[in-house]
Design a protein around this motif. Structure first.
Motif, PDB file in Angstrom:
ATOM      1  N   GLN A 205      -5.897   3.683  -4.861  1.00 50.51           N
ATOM      2  CA  GLN A 205      -5.413   2.300  -5.061  1.00 50.51           C
ATOM      3  C   GLN A 205      -3.995   2.103  -4.523  1.00 50.51           C
ATOM      4  OE1 GLN A 205      -7.366  -0.113  -7.654  1.00 50.51           O
ATOM      5  NE2 GLN A 205      -8.682   1.023  -6.263  1.00 50.51           N
ATOM      6  N   ASP A 206      -3.188   3.191  -4.571  1.00 47.12           N
ATOM      7  CA  ASP A 206      -1.805   3.100  -4.092  1.00 47.12           C
ATOM      8  C   ASP A 206      -1.684   3.825  -2.756  1.00 47.12           C
ATOM      9  OD1 ASP A 206      -0.609   1.685  -6.320  1.00 47.12           O
ATOM     10  OD2 ASP A 206      -1.088   3.492  -7.470  1.00 47.12           O
ATOM     11  N   ALA A 207      -0.680   3.415  -1.994  1.00 49.60           N
ATOM     12  CA  ALA A 207      -0.538   3.987  -0.650  1.00 49.60           C
ATOM     13  C   ALA A 207       0.868   4.511  -0.430  1.00 49.60           C
ATOM     14  CB  ALA A 207      -0.832   2.906   0.384  1.00 49.60           C
ATOM     15  N   THR A 208       0.963   5.520   0.430  1.00 54.75           N
ATOM     16  CA  THR A 208       2.292   5.960   0.890  1.00 54.75           C
ATOM     17  C   THR A 208       2.336   5.989   2.423  1.00 54.75           C
ATOM     18  OG1 THR A 208       1.565   8.223   0.647  1.00 54.75           O
ATOM     19  CG2 THR A 208       2.910   7.359  -1.140  1.00 54.75           C
ATOM     20  N   LEU A 231       9.251  -1.373   3.003  1.00 48.22           N
ATOM     21  CA  LEU A 231       8.603  -0.054   3.128  1.00 48.22           C
ATOM     22  C   LEU A 231       9.534   0.905   3.870  1.00 48.22           C
ATOM     23  CD1 LEU A 231       4.837  -0.717   4.050  1.00 48.22           C
ATOM     24  CD2 LEU A 231       5.953  -0.851   1.831  1.00 48.22           C
ATOM     25  N   LEU A 232      10.189   0.395   4.920  1.00 50.62           N
ATOM     26  CA  LEU A 232      11.078   1.242   5.722  1.00 50.62           C
ATOM     27  C   LEU A 232      12.320   1.664   4.936  1.00 50.62           C
ATOM     28  CD1 LEU A 232      10.912  -0.632   9.173  1.00 50.62           C
ATOM     29  CD2 LEU A 232       9.817   1.539   8.591  1.00 50.62           C
ATOM     30  N   ALA A 233      12.727   0.837   3.997  1.00 50.72           N
ATOM     31  CA  ALA A 233      13.915   1.176   3.182  1.00 50.72           C
ATOM     32  C   ALA A 233      13.621   2.358   2.255  1.00 50.72           C
ATOM     33  CB  ALA A 233      14.362  -0.043   2.383  1.00 50.72           C
ATOM     34  N   GLY A 234      12.348   2.631   2.009  1.00 52.54           N
ATOM     35  CA  GLY A 234      11.935   3.833   1.276  1.00 52.54           C
ATOM     36  C   GLY A 234      12.506   3.932  -0.117  1.00 52.54           C
ATOM     37  N   SER A 235      12.848   5.156  -0.521  1.00 44.73           N
ATOM     38  CA  SER A 235      13.265   5.378  -1.916  1.00 44.73           C
ATOM     39  C   SER A 235      14.591   4.679  -2.231  1.00 44.73           C
ATOM     40  CB  SER A 235      13.353   6.881  -2.204  1.00 44.73           C
ATOM     41  OG  SER A 235      14.110   7.498  -1.195  1.00 44.73           O
ATOM     42  N   GLU A 236      15.360   4.324  -1.205  1.00 42.55           N
ATOM     43  CA  GLU A 236      16.632   3.617  -1.485  1.00 42.55           C
ATOM     44  C   GLU A 236      16.410   2.100  -1.606  1.00 42.55           C
ATOM     45  OE1 GLU A 236      17.706   5.811   1.914  1.00 42.55           O
ATOM     46  OE2 GLU A 236      16.934   7.119   0.357  1.00 42.55           O
ATOM     47  N   GLY A 237      15.235   1.620  -1.242  1.00 42.29           N
ATOM     48  CA  GLY A 237      14.964   0.175  -1.242  1.00 42.29           C
ATOM     49  C   GLY A 237      14.274  -0.280  -2.518  1.00 42.29           C
ATOM     50  N   PRO A 238      13.858  -1.549  -2.549  1.00 43.68           N
ATOM     51  CA  PRO A 238      13.250  -2.124  -3.762  1.00 43.68           C
ATOM     52  C   PRO A 238      11.927  -1.460  -4.168  1.00 43.68           C
ATOM     53  CG  PRO A 238      13.130  -3.674  -1.921  1.00 43.68           C
ATOM     54  CD  PRO A 238      13.977  -2.540  -1.462  1.00 43.68           C
ATOM     55  N   ARG A 239      11.214  -0.827  -3.217  1.00 45.39           N
ATOM     56  CA  ARG A 239       9.944  -0.193  -3.570  1.00 45.39           C
ATOM     57  C   ARG A 239      10.160   1.165  -4.243  1.00 45.39           C
ATOM     58  NH1 ARG A 239       5.456  -2.260  -1.305  1.00 45.39           N
ATOM     59  NH2 ARG A 239       4.552  -1.077  -3.018  1.00 45.39           N
ATOM     60  N   GLY A 324      -6.921  -1.948   3.250  1.00 39.35           N
ATOM     61  CA  GLY A 324      -6.667  -0.587   2.784  1.00 39.35           C
ATOM     62  C   GLY A 324      -6.505  -0.502   1.280  1.00 39.35           C
ATOM     63  N   SER A 325      -5.612   0.383   0.831  1.00 43.93           N
ATOM     64  CA  SER A 325      -5.399   0.621  -0.598  1.00 43.93           C
ATOM     65  C   SER A 325      -5.058  -0.703  -1.297  1.00 43.93           C
ATOM     66  CB  SER A 325      -4.263   1.626  -0.797  1.00 43.93           C
ATOM     67  OG  SER A 325      -4.656   2.891  -0.332  1.00 43.93           O
ATOM     68  N   LYS A 326      -5.832  -0.955  -2.378  1.00 44.60           N
ATOM     69  CA  LYS A 326      -5.831  -2.275  -2.997  1.00 44.60           C
ATOM     70  C   LYS A 326      -4.443  -2.778  -3.432  1.00 44.60           C
ATOM     71  CE  LYS A 326      -9.259  -4.391  -5.857  1.00 44.60           C
ATOM     72  NZ  LYS A 326      -9.022  -5.123  -7.001  1.00 44.60           N
ATOM     73  N   ASN A 327      -3.716  -1.938  -4.168  1.00 42.44           N
ATOM     74  CA  ASN A 327      -2.445  -2.401  -4.730  1.00 42.44           C
ATOM     75  C   ASN A 327      -1.450  -2.754  -3.625  1.00 42.44           C
ATOM     76  OD1 ASN A 327      -3.548  -1.997  -7.223  1.00 42.44           O
ATOM     77  ND2 ASN A 327      -2.540  -0.028  -7.601  1.00 42.44           N
ATOM     78  N   GLU A 328      -1.468  -1.990  -2.555  1.00 47.88           N
ATOM     79  CA  GLU A 328      -0.512  -2.219  -1.469  1.00 47.88           C
ATOM     80  C   GLU A 328      -0.893  -3.480  -0.675  1.00 47.88           C
ATOM     81  OE1 GLU A 328       2.200  -0.237  -1.682  1.00 47.88           O
ATOM     82  OE2 GLU A 328       2.937  -1.724  -0.268  1.00 47.88           O
ATOM     83  N   VAL A 329      -2.192  -3.682  -0.431  1.00 49.22           N
ATOM     84  CA  VAL A 329      -2.629  -4.905   0.263  1.00 49.22           C
ATOM     85  C   VAL A 329      -2.198  -6.111  -0.565  1.00 49.22           C
ATOM     86  CG1 VAL A 329      -4.649  -6.264   1.007  1.00 49.22           C
ATOM     87  CG2 VAL A 329      -4.561  -3.811   1.479  1.00 49.22           C
TER      88      VAL A 329
END
Ligand code: AHG
Length: 344
Positions: A205-208, A231-239, A324-329
């Motif tokens: 359900q989740d994607a990386t 997504l590009l901001a990665g672990s330092e970003g809002p995601r 693709g993965s539901k939560n990310e879509v």
């Protein structure tokens, strides 16, 4: 466990009442044609199958989309048409490579199904020996229609009876759904048959991982700029986590990665392709992939609505694709819907 061949699997699906004999034959015939396409693609430079197709006067041959055809596009299209002409399971075929549907020749019996296909998806990758594939979708021929026209194919993705794709990669793999789960078969070259390799695939359900052609970034709409930026901001970003990126530029290969380990795939609308409505074709690329992904627990959207709910208006219509993965879509769709509601 004893290996289960595609034929055995289709008999099981018939016994369960999921498909009828005609649809089972249709899937078998398409799979057999794809084995021949696998042989042709495998020959590479030795088979005189690489390079561009030529028409009259040696001019480059161009398909209905205005795209130059590779030799293998034309060969694959002919293999699928020829294999499906005489079995009595089809009312007509439609293909990326042909402007109008191809009727079944009068000398053969006709069936109740319509077959649509992209005979060789990702064909720009052939000459560099990267995976390519075939995508197909099966619809019911409308009641009482004897000679189906393009309008008879214009049914939403939810009306599909079956869909599948074949990846011609390191292994030749067929992924199939008839609306009762998504299943994978691997071609056993020694025996010559597709063998069940994964039953009832479930996409995380989740994607990386995400797949998008980043070179189009400057043309994207603000919602996609924002989403991919996060997504590009990665672990330092809002995601708050890192994402990896992959782009094969063969939809079959990118989708197969998602069917195997999750992730998301986007071919959004952008300023370059806005006039044509998107890049990928609804009827024989987006809809069959959406059916396969949903049956594996994933999601497929245009960015505004469920892909398979879209009422088609043209055989070669293009659409934006998020799958693709539901939560990310859902996150990506939410950003697009928010933007649409803010800007009317
Ligand atoms: P085609 O069938 O004409 O080879 O198109 C390939 C499709 C799809 O397979 C892939 O995801 C996409 O086009 C790649 O597009 P870009 O070249 O714009 O990245």
């Amino acid at each position: 466990m004893k290996p289960v061949s595609l034929i055995q699997f289709l008999i099981e699906e018939r016994r369960a009442g999921y498909i009828n004999a005609e649809l089972s034959l249709l899937i078998e015939v398409v799979a057999r044609a794809c084995k021949r396409i696998a042989v042709a693609t495998n020959k590479g430079a030795l088979g005189d199958v690489l390079g561009m197709a030529t028409g009259a006067g040696d001019a480059a041959s161009v398909n209905i989309q205005g795209e130059a055809q590779k030799k293998l596009d034309v060969i694959s299209n002919e293999i699928l048409l020829e294999a499906n002409a005489w079995g009595g399971h089809l009312a007509a075929c439609a293909s990326e490579e042909m402007e109008d549907p191809q009727p079944i020749p009068d000398m053969y019996p006709k069936g109740n199904h319509l077959l649509l296909f992209d005979p060789l998806d990702g064909s720009s990758n052939i000459d560099v020996n990267v995976s390519v594939g075939t995508i197909f979708s099966v619809l019911r021929c409308p009641e009482g229609v004897v000679n189906p026209k393009a309008a008879d194919f214009l049914q939403p993705g939810t009306a599909q009876l079956a869909a599948g794709y074949v990846v011609y990669g390191p292994a030749t793999v067929l992924v199939l759904t008839s609306g009762h789960g998504t299943h994978e078969f691997t071609l056993d070259r020694e025996v010559g048959s597709f063998v069940l390799s994964r039953r009832d695939i479930r996409i995380p359900q989740d994607a990386t991982e995400f797949a998008i052609n980043m070179s189009n970034q400057r043309h994207w709409q603000p919602a996609m700029q924002r989403y991919i930026g996060e997504l590009l901001a990665g672990s330092e970003g809002p995601r708050g986590k890192d994402f990896n990126m992959r782009w094969v530029a063969s939809m079959v290969a990118d989708v197969h990665r998602i069917v195997t380990r999750g992730g998301v795939f986007f071919y959004p609308l952008d300023a370059k392709i806005a006039q044509q409505g998107g890049k990928l074709r609804l009827m024989y690329e987006a809809n069959p992939m959406a059916f396969i992904i949903e049956q594996a627990g994933g999601a497929a959207s245009t960015g505004q609505q469920r892909l398979m709910a879209l009422q088609p208006t043209g055989l070669h219509q293009r659409v934006p694709v998020f799958l693709g993965s539901k939560n990310e879509v859902e996150v990506a769709v939410q950003y697009h819907q928010d933007d649409a509601s803010q800007h009317g």
